[in-house]
Design a protein around this motif. Structure first.
Motif, PDB file in Angstrom:
ATOM      1  N   PHE A 148       0.832  -1.199   0.000  1.00  0.00           N
ATOM      2  CA  PHE A 148       0.000   0.000   0.000  1.00  0.00           C
ATOM      3  C   PHE A 148       0.870   1.254   0.000  1.00  0.00           C
ATOM      4  N   HIS A 151       2.983   1.484  -3.372  1.00  0.00           N
ATOM      5  CA  HIS A 151       2.177   1.941  -4.507  1.00  0.00           C
ATOM      6  C   HIS A 151       1.738   3.393  -4.362  1.00  0.00           C
ATOM      7  N   ALA A 152       1.615   3.861  -3.139  1.00  0.00           N
ATOM      8  CA  ALA A 152       1.043   5.192  -2.903  1.00  0.00           C
ATOM      9  C   ALA A 152       2.025   6.320  -3.181  1.00  0.00           C
ATOM     10  N   TYR A 207      -4.450   3.518  -5.115  1.00  0.00           N
ATOM     11  CA  TYR A 207      -3.688   3.530  -3.868  1.00  0.00           C
ATOM     12  C   TYR A 207      -3.307   4.969  -3.488  1.00  0.00           C
ATOM     13  N   LEU A 210      -6.159   6.739  -1.754  1.00  0.00           N
ATOM     14  CA  LEU A 210      -6.769   6.113  -0.586  1.00  0.00           C
ATOM     15  C   LEU A 210      -7.173   7.108   0.503  1.00  0.00           C
TER      16      LEU A 210
END
Length: 285
Positions: A148, A151-152, A207, A210
């Protein structure tokens, strides 16, 4: 994988809101919209489209940024993805539809049902969490999954992964099936869909959105309840966490967990998934 390997499936191009979507359709009857996650395309559903199409009009788009759909610079928050889904239903003139989401497709499916309950007759949510709603503490005890954060970070993952997409995407496909793997033709297509800097950049968009998605989910449950009949389906690793998140906010919720099943339920245990999906979707036909 080609359309010919999924009998009865037709691919079409649908443009809504200035974004072009690749959409797989099959069958006739009450509409069922299938929303995939990462690292997937509509072909995530290739093992279940045929059986579902015996009684339903199945609609399985490549989400914004994925597969053969357009890759805009923004719009990867769940609220925008939900608006994409609603616009596709309108463009295809479906009437109220059952909506099924898995992984990154779960938050937009949920927000569509919360914001437009008249468009969603039944809701199925699988193997995902809904933002930071309470109930997932045990699942998150060790922190969120490592990818997470990777990817962010804008620009990082797509730069690091260039030239290594097959190994990286393959890791998710193997892990998501408890080591059993997926059909070679499906695997090749999912790898191809995430190969190249632009493809990866778009695939990581949800991501990077989010925090926005979490705010949208909190706002949705603060202002309304989930009134449509809903089914959560867990496997490994999410299990029953999604059901626990939804229980305080849903009027008609059923939770199920499929044993010995990896995260990529439609490819790992399609028969077990259909055993749950088909009676739930048909309950009010």
């Amino acid at each position: 994988m080609t359309v010919l390997s999924v009998p009865g499936v037709r691919l079409r191009r649908v443009t809504v809101g200035g974004v072009g979507f690749n959409v797989a359709t099959a069958g006739q009857g009450p509409a069922v919209l299938l929303l995939h996650g990462f690292p997937h395309t509509w072909q995530l559903w290739s093992e279940v489209i045929g059986p579902l199409a015996r009684r339903h009009r199945v609609i399985a788009p490549d989400l914004r940024g994925f597969g053969a759909s357009d890759r805009p610079a923004d719009g990867y928050d769940a609220g925008t993805l939900a608006a994409d889904a609603e616009a596709l239903l309108d463009a295809l003139d479906t009437g109220p539809a059952a909506v099924v989401g898995i992984d990154l497709g779960t938050p937009p499916a949920f927000l569509l049902a919360m914001r437009r309950p008249g468009r969603v007759r039944r809701l199925v949510l699988m193997e995902s969490l809904l933002g930071d709603l309470p109930g997932a503490d045990a699942f998150l005890a060790g922190g969120p999954p490592w990818w997470f954060g990777f990817h962010a970070e804008p620009g990082l993952a797509e730069t690091v992964l260039a030239g290594h997409e097959e190994a990286y995407i393959g890791w998710f496909l193997d892990r998501g099936t408890l080591g059993r793997g997926v059909r070679p033709d499906v695997r090749a297509e999912l790898v191809r869909a995430c190969t190249g800097g632009e493809a990866l950049r778009a695939a990581f968009g949800p991501y990077r959105a989010l925090p926005v998605t979490a705010r949208q989910i909190r706002a949705a449950v603060a202002g309304a309840r989930l009134t449509v009949p809903a089914l959560t389906i867990g496997a490994h690793p999410v299990g029953g966490a999604l059901e626990r998140q939804l229980l305080p906010y849903a009027d008609r919720l059923t939770g199920r967990v499929i044993p010995d099943c990896g995260h990529i339920i439609p490819l790992d245990r399609p028969d077990a998934l259909l055993d749950l999906l088909e009676p739930f979707l048909a309950a009010d036909d």
